[in-house]
Design an enzyme around this catalytic site. Structure first.
Site, short mmCIF file in Angstrom:
data_model
loop_
_atom_site.label_atom_id
_atom_site.label_comp_id
_atom_site.label_asym_id
_atom_site.label_seq_id
_atom_site.Cartn_x
_atom_site.Cartn_y
_atom_site.Cartn_z
N CYS A 45 0.81 -1.22 0.00
CA CYS A 45 0.00 0.00 0.00
C CYS A 45 0.85 1.28 0.00
O CYS A 45 0.31 2.37 -0.15
CB CYS A 45 -0.95 0.01 1.19
SG CYS A 45 -2.26 -1.21 1.01
N HIS A 67 -3.39 7.38 2.99
CA HIS A 67 -3.77 6.09 2.42
C HIS A 67 -5.15 5.72 2.98
O HIS A 67 -5.42 5.90 4.17
CB HIS A 67 -2.74 5.03 2.80
CG HIS A 67 -3.13 3.66 2.37
ND1 HIS A 67 -3.54 3.37 1.09
CD2 HIS A 67 -3.18 2.48 3.05
CE1 HIS A 67 -3.82 2.08 1.00
NE2 HIS A 67 -3.62 1.52 2.17
N ASN A 88 -10.23 0.35 -0.06
CA ASN A 88 -8.77 0.42 -0.12
C ASN A 88 -8.31 -0.07 -1.50
O ASN A 88 -8.35 -1.26 -1.78
CB ASN A 88 -8.18 -0.47 0.99
CG ASN A 88 -6.66 -0.45 1.01
OD1 ASN A 88 -6.03 0.11 0.12
ND2 ASN A 88 -6.09 -1.06 2.03
O1 UT7 Z 1 -3.85 -1.09 3.48
C1 UT7 Z 1 -2.89 -1.92 4.00
C2 UT7 Z 1 -2.99 -2.16 5.39
N1 UT7 Z 1 -4.26 -2.70 5.84
C3 UT7 Z 1 -4.86 -2.10 6.86
O2 UT7 Z 1 -4.46 -1.05 7.27
C4 UT7 Z 1 -6.03 -2.80 7.51
C5 UT7 Z 1 -5.87 -2.75 9.00
N2 UT7 Z 1 -6.88 -3.45 9.72
C6 UT7 Z 1 -8.17 -3.09 9.77
O3 UT7 Z 1 -8.56 -2.14 9.13
C7 UT7 Z 1 -9.09 -3.82 10.73
O4 UT7 Z 1 -8.32 -4.66 11.55
C8 UT7 Z 1 -10.20 -4.63 10.04
C9 UT7 Z 1 -11.18 -3.71 9.36
C10 UT7 Z 1 -9.59 -5.57 9.01
C11 UT7 Z 1 -10.96 -5.44 11.08
O5 UT7 Z 1 -11.48 -4.58 12.07
P1 UT7 Z 1 -11.24 -4.87 13.61
O6 UT7 Z 1 -11.93 -3.80 14.35
O7 UT7 Z 1 -9.76 -5.02 13.82
O8 UT7 Z 1 -12.02 -6.23 13.82
P2 UT7 Z 1 -11.47 -7.62 14.39
O9 UT7 Z 1 -10.62 -8.29 13.36
O10 UT7 Z 1 -10.91 -7.39 15.74
O11 UT7 Z 1 -12.81 -8.41 14.54
C12 UT7 Z 1 -13.79 -8.06 15.50
C13 UT7 Z 1 -14.98 -8.98 15.37
C14 UT7 Z 1 -14.58 -10.46 15.33
O12 UT7 Z 1 -15.57 -11.18 15.98
P3 UT7 Z 1 -15.37 -11.68 17.48
O13 UT7 Z 1 -14.14 -12.54 17.46
O14 UT7 Z 1 -15.20 -10.42 18.29
O15 UT7 Z 1 -16.64 -12.42 17.76
C15 UT7 Z 1 -14.59 -10.79 13.85
O16 UT7 Z 1 -14.82 -12.15 13.60
O17 UT7 Z 1 -15.63 -8.73 14.12
C16 UT7 Z 1 -15.72 -9.94 13.37
N3 UT7 Z 1 -15.62 -9.61 11.96
C17 UT7 Z 1 -16.67 -9.24 11.21
N4 UT7 Z 1 -17.99 -9.11 11.52
C18 UT7 Z 1 -18.80 -8.69 10.52
C19 UT7 Z 1 -14.50 -9.57 11.18
N5 UT7 Z 1 -14.82 -9.19 9.94
C20 UT7 Z 1 -16.15 -8.99 9.93
C21 UT7 Z 1 -17.06 -8.56 8.93
N6 UT7 Z 1 -18.36 -8.43 9.28
N7 UT7 Z 1 -16.68 -8.26 7.68
#
Ligand code: UT7
Length: 333
Positions: free
Chosen positions: A116, A256, A286
Site C-alpha cells: 500500500c 492512504h 482500499n
Molecule cells: O492497506 C494496508 C494495510 N491494511 C490495513 O491497514 C487494515 C488494517 N486493519 C483493519 O482495518 C481492521 O483490523 C479490520 C477492518 C480488518 C478489522 O477490524 P477490527 O476492528 O480489527 O475487527 P477484528 O478483526 O478485531 O474483529 C472483530 C470482530 C470479530 O468477531 P469476534 O471474534 O469479536 O466475535 C470478527 O470475527 O468482528 C468480526 N468480523 C466481522 N464481523 C462482521 C470480522 N470481519 C467482519 C465482517 N463483518 N466483515
C-alpha cells in the site's frame, strides 16, 4: 542557478463502473453495512469485472485521462513508474506495457512494489529522477486490481479492498514548489501479517496451493491496524515538526485509505480538522496503490498553488512513510 524541485503538474484517475456495495457483500459473506461502516468507513468499492482485463487496463485509462485533460503529448514522457501490488503478470513489467499502450514511445518504465506504500515510495523515486535534471516528465501511476487477489468468502479481507487507478505527472519546478521532504520506512517484521503465501519463488503455484486458497491475500487485521495507527501518525507528526508546520499551516492531509479509524488517528495527531483530510474510502475502499492519486483526482479542483500537503501511507511488508509537498498550481477547472 536555481535548484530543481519536483512538482506534480497534472493528475488523472479511473475507477471501474461496477459498484460493490456493503449491501451486496452482506449477501456474499456473514457481514452487514453497520459493521463495515463503523469499523472501516467503507460504504462501497469498485470492481473491474470484465474477463481478461488486468491492472494495466485501469492504469492506461488513468494515464490517458491525465494526458488528454492536460494536452500532453505522450511522446514527451521520459519515464513511466508503475506502482502496483497486482501486476498484470509476475514477469513482463506492467509499466512497460502501459507506457507502450499510451504512446509513451520515448519513455523507459518499470514496476515498483511496496504494497500500500507503492505510490508513496514512487513519489520519492519520481522526484529523484526529476531533481537530477536529466528527466523532464515522469509519469507515476498507482493502480491495483485488488479483486484479483481477494477471497470473496473471507469477510475479513473482502470488505476492505477495491479496484482503481490514479496517475500524476512530475515535472521540474524552479520556484521551490513540489516535493519538500520525506520520511520513508520499512520493517520486515510485518511480512507474516499481510501477504500472499503462494505464487512466488518460495511456494510456486500448485493444485494444493489453489485448494488451500494460498493465492489470496491474507492479513492479520488487528496487527496491521495497530502498526498502521501508530506508524502513520508518527511519521506525519515528525515531518511536520522538522518542517516547522503546525496544523494551521497544513492545507491537506492525503492519507492512504485503508481504514477511516487509521486516518482519524493520523489527522488527530497532526491537529488537523476533518475538512482538511482527503477522503474517498467510503466510495472506493482500499485501492492499495491507487488511494493517494485517486484522492488528488477527487480533490484537484480544491487545491491551490503553495498549499502545504502531507501525504501518508502504511502497507504490507511493513512499509510506511510521509511526504511533504508544496502544491504547484491552482485548480485548472
Ligand atoms: O492497506 C494496508 C494495510 N491494511 C490495513 O491497514 C487494515 C488494517 N486493519 C483493519 O482495518 C481492521 O483490523 C479490520 C477492518 C480488518 C478489522 O477490524 P477490527 O476492528 O480489527 O475487527 P477484528 O478483526 O478485531 O474483529 C472483530 C470482530 C470479530 O468477531 P469476534 O471474534 O469479536 O466475535 C470478527 O470475527 O468482528 C468480526 N468480523 C466481522 N464481523 C462482521 C470480522 N470481519 C467482519 C465482517 N463483518 N466483515
Amino acid at each position: 542557478m536555481s535548484t530543481i524541485t519536483a512538482a506534480i503538474t497534472a493528475v488523472g484517475g479511473y475507477v471501474p463502473e461496477y459498484v460493490l456495495t456493503n449491501k451486496i457483500l452482506a449477501t456474499m459473506v456473514d457481514t452487514n453495512d453497520e459493521w463495515i461502516t463503523s469499523r472501516t468507513g467503507i460504504k462501497e468499492r469498485r470492481i473491474l469485472k470484465e474477463q481478461g482485463q488486468g491492472t494495466s487496463f485501469m492504469a492506461i485509462k488513468a494515464a490517458e485521462q491525465l494526458l488528454s485533460k492536460n494536452n500532453i503529448n505522450p511522446e514527451d514522457i521520459d519515464m513511466v513508474i508503475m506502482a502496483t501490488a497486482t501486476p498484470d503478470m509476475p514477469v513482463a513489467s506492467t509499466g512497460v506495457y502501459v507506457a507502450s499502450q499510451i504512446g509513451a514511445v520515448n519513455a523507459f518504465s518499470y514496476d515498483l512494489a511496496a504494497a500500500c506504500s507503492s505510490f508513496l515510495f514512487g513519489m520519492s523515486t519520481a522526484a529523484r529522477y526529476i531533481e537530477s535534471g536529466r528527466y523532464k516528465k515522469v509519469l507515476l501511476i498507482g493502480a491495483d486490481k485488488m479483486s484479483s487477489i481477494v477471497d470473496y468468502t473471507d469477510r475479513t479481507t473482502c470488505i476492505i479492498f477495491g479496484d482503481g487507478a490514479g496517475a500524476v505527472l512530475f515535472e521540474p519546478n524552479l520556484e521551490g514548489l513540489g516535493l519538500q521532504d520525506e520520511i520513508l520506512r520499512s520493517d520486515g517484521v510485518g511480512r507474516p501479517s499481510l501477504k500472499i503465501d503462494a505464487g512466488g519463488s518460495i511456494l510456486p503455484p500448485s493444485n494444493q496451493t489453489i485448494a488451500d486458497k494460498q493465492h489470496f491475500v491474507h492479513q492479520d487485521g488487528k496487527t496491521v491496524f495497530k502498526f498502521a495507527v501508530s506508524k502513520m501518525a508518527d511519521v506525519s507528526e515528525k515531518i511536520m515538526q522538522r518542517n516547522n508546520l503546525t496544523g494551521d499551516d497544513v492545507s491537506w492531509l492525503v492519507p492512504h485509505q485503508a481504514n477511516k479509524r487509521i486516518i482519524d488517528a493520523t489527522s488527530r495527531r497532526m491537529n488537523l480538522p476533518q475538512d482538511k483530510v482527503m477522503l474517498n474510502i467510503h466510495r472506493y475502499g482500499n485501492t492499495t496503490s491507487a488511494t493517494l492519486p485517486l484522492c488528488l483526482f477527487d480533490y484537484e479542483n480544491q487545491l491551490k498553488k503553495g498549499d502545504n500537503i502531507v501525504f501518508a501511507a502504511f502497507g504490507g511488508g511493513f512499509t510506511w512513510g510521509s511526504i511533504y509537498v508544496k502544491w504547484a498550481y491552482d485548480s485548472k477547472q
